[in-house]
Structure formats: structure tokens, C-alpha cells
Design an enzyme around this catalytic site. Structure first.
Site, PDB file in Angstrom:
ATOM      1  CE  LYS A  10      -3.880  -2.337   2.198  1.00 61.27           C
ATOM      2  NZ  LYS A  10      -4.832  -2.305   3.324  1.00 61.27           N
ATOM      3  CE1 TYR A  51      -9.565  -2.572   0.070  1.00 59.21           C
ATOM      4  CE2 TYR A  51      -9.001  -0.792  -1.434  1.00 59.21           C
ATOM      5  CZ  TYR A  51      -8.625  -1.746  -0.506  1.00 59.21           C
ATOM      6  OH  TYR A  51      -7.305  -1.864  -0.137  1.00 59.21           O
ATOM      7  CG  ASN A 114      -3.754  -2.316   6.682  1.00 53.83           C
ATOM      8  OD1 ASN A 114      -3.423  -2.477   5.521  1.00 53.83           O
ATOM      9  ND2 ASN A 114      -5.016  -2.340   7.073  1.00 53.83           N
ATOM     10  CG  HIS A 117      -5.173  -6.540  -0.222  1.00 59.65           C
ATOM     11  ND1 HIS A 117      -6.336  -6.741   0.464  1.00 59.65           N
ATOM     12  CD2 HIS A 117      -5.232  -7.329  -1.324  1.00 59.65           C
ATOM     13  CE1 HIS A 117      -7.087  -7.611  -0.210  1.00 59.65           C
ATOM     14  NE2 HIS A 117      -6.431  -7.974  -1.305  1.00 59.65           N
ATOM     15  CD  GLU A 128      -8.533  -9.473  -3.504  1.00 63.11           C
ATOM     16  OE1 GLU A 128      -7.378  -9.924  -3.305  1.00 63.11           O
ATOM     17  OE2 GLU A 128      -9.293  -9.137  -2.581  1.00 63.11           O
TER      18      GLU A 128
END
Length: 137
Positions: A10, A51, A114, A117, A128
Site C-alpha cells: 500500500k 473494495y 496497514n 493487502h 482480485e
């Protein structure tokens, strides 16, 4: 059983220069291979697709803004039990709950940003990978 999973490093991982460290941890795992890798800035449409299950939740807009805030590294990783393995390597979303030795345990600061992913199931991985690497699905 050989699997494929999508991994995203990320914007915070890229900003904090942790890409090499995280990729190194993935590469050092026996039988795991990175078969596709690309640095890219994600557009809103891609993020909305990725998402979609979170639409309407209180964290949705902050998550979208964070993911649009800078480039990410998108990867397909292949290997034995790689879906479960990369998620364990990543650690829980909350860096305080994440064990030392996990990516989030060692480098995580806050829950929303965080670092990584990783697909949570074979179904998610397949969906995905199609979003981020349509030619490799």
C-alpha cells in the site's frame, strides 16, 4: 497445493521505503514466486471494484482516499498454501495485535494504513487478480 494470490504493498509501504524489505520476506519463503509485479497509482474505478464489499461502511471513504494517496506495488505471488501464508506473514490489521516477525507487527503504525493487502481466499484471489492483472487471470 499451488495457489496464486494478489498482494498489494500500500501507499504507506511505498512512502516509507519498505517495498524491498517486504518483497524480500516474500521471496525468502521456500516455494513462493513473484510472477507479476508492477508499481502503479490506482484509479478510483479500480479501487471501487476492489473494495466493493465495503461500500457504505464508515471506513470506506478514508480507505479510498488512503489508497489513492500514492503508488502501490501490485504483485501476483504463487506457491504452496500462499494465500494463507502471505496473510500470516502480513499479520493482523491492528499492528498492536500483530506478532513481532510479521510485516504489520514489525512495521505497522496505525490500523487504517496497514502496509499490505493479501487475498483472503481462493475466490478472492481469483477475483482480485482479474482486477489488477486482467491479462494474467
Amino acid at each position: 497445493m499451488t495457489q496464486r494470490t494478489l498482494v498489494l504493498l500500500k501507499p504507506d509501504a511505498v512512502r516509507r521505503s519498505l517495498v524491498g524489505e517486504i518483497i524480500g520476506r516474500i521471496e525468502r519463503k521456500a516455494d513462493w514466486r513473484i510472477v507479476a509485479l508492477e508499481l502503479r497509482t490506482l484509479d478510483r474505478a479500480t479501487l471501487e471494484q476492489h473494495y466493493a464489499e465495503h461500500v457504505g461502511r464508515p471506513f470506506y471513504e478514508p480507505l479510498m482516499e488512503f489508497m489513492e494517496s500514492g503508488p502501490v506495488v501490485a504483485m501476483i505471488v504463487e506457491g504452496e498454501r500462499v494465500i494463507e501464508g502471505v496473510r500470516r506473514l502480513a499479520g493482523p490489521t491492528d499492528p498492536i495485535a500483530a506478532e513481532a516477525g510479521s510485516i504489520r507487527g514489525d512495521f505497522g503504525v496505525i490500523v487504517r494504513e496497514n502496509l499490505i493487502h493479501a487475498s483472503d481466499s481462493e475466490e478472492s484471489a481469483e477475483r482480485e487478480v482479474k482486477i489488477f492483472f486482467p491479462g494474467r487471470a
